[in-house]
Design an enzyme around this catalytic site. Structure first.
Site, PDB file in Angstrom:
ATOM      1  N   HIS A  82       0.847  -1.183   0.000  1.00 36.77           N
ATOM      2  CA  HIS A  82       0.000   0.000   0.000  1.00 36.77           C
ATOM      3  C   HIS A  82       0.886   1.238   0.000  1.00 36.77           C
ATOM      4  O   HIS A  82       2.050   1.184   0.417  1.00 36.77           O
ATOM      5  CB  HIS A  82      -0.900   0.012   1.232  1.00 36.77           C
ATOM      6  N   GLU A  92       1.000   3.890   1.869  1.00 35.38           N
ATOM      7  CA  GLU A  92       1.519   4.316   3.161  1.00 35.38           C
ATOM      8  C   GLU A  92       2.643   3.403   3.641  1.00 35.38           C
ATOM      9  O   GLU A  92       3.694   3.880   4.090  1.00 35.38           O
ATOM     10  CB  GLU A  92       0.398   4.349   4.213  1.00 35.38           C
ATOM     11  N   CYS A 144      -6.108   2.420   5.525  1.00 27.60           N
ATOM     12  CA  CYS A 144      -6.780   1.169   5.878  1.00 27.60           C
ATOM     13  C   CYS A 144      -6.255   0.713   7.247  1.00 27.60           C
ATOM     14  O   CYS A 144      -5.277   1.277   7.759  1.00 27.60           O
ATOM     15  CB  CYS A 144      -6.510   0.108   4.817  1.00 27.60           C
ATOM     16  N   CYS A 181      -2.411  -0.006   7.241  1.00 28.04           N
ATOM     17  CA  CYS A 181      -1.602   1.208   7.134  1.00 28.04           C
ATOM     18  C   CYS A 181      -1.722   2.059   8.386  1.00 28.04           C
ATOM     19  O   CYS A 181      -0.735   2.658   8.831  1.00 28.04           O
ATOM     20  CB  CYS A 181      -2.008   1.996   5.894  1.00 28.04           C
TER      21      CYS A 181
END
Length: 155
Positions: free
Chosen positions: A52, A54, A82, A85
């Site tokens: 992801h 992040e 999410c 993250c």
């Protein structure tokens, strides 16, 4: 750079990610208005469900600064993080989170994380992903070793 400029960079990264085959997410980590690291969602590109924006950006920032503690840094992300993250941001000790789209916006285009937020609150034995304790008496030794270790680096 201003907060708005840093967020615009995260948004630009999210758009570039879509153009290059990644997910619509971008992130920037900055300290005192200076970009330390940036990244975008590469889940499908890298075949890595943890890639992801992040998490990838946290990894880059830690490597660049030579530390696992990003205290004093701020993250700008094109979407509300999410649960994975969000946890990584806390473990990295980032000072603040700025985000543009929220998780409801993400849910509308197929990135709905609410089921994970809900599962976290459920007792392990009642979660949709079964889990059970196995070999705890053997595994506890590593915890005892850690507890007694005098030269450990806490994090």
């Amino acid at each position: 750079m201003t907060n708005e400029e840093l967020m615009r960079r995260a948004i630009e990264l999210s758009e570039n990610s879509v153009k290059s085959g990644g997910g619509p997410f971008g992130a920037v980590i900055a300290r005192d208005g200076e970009i330390i690291a940036e990244g975008s969602n590469n889940v499908t590109i890298d075949m890595d469900p943890t890639a992801h924006a992040e998490v990838s950006t946290i990894r880059k920032a830690c490597k660049k600064l030579g530390t696992f503690d990003l205290s004093g840094c701020v993250i700008y992300t094109s979407c509300e993080p999410c649960p994975m993250c969000f946890g990584a941001i806390y473990w990295a000790h980032l000072e603040k989170i700025y985000y543009a789209n929220d998780r409801k916006d993400a849910g509308k285009i197929g990135f709905d994380d609410d089921f994970i937020y809900e599962e976290i609150a459920v007792k392990p034995q009642y979660r949709k992903k079964p889990s059970e304790i196995l070999l705890r008496n053997e595994a506890i030794n590593a915890f005892r070793m850690w507890e007694k270790k005098e030269d450990k680096t806490e994090y």
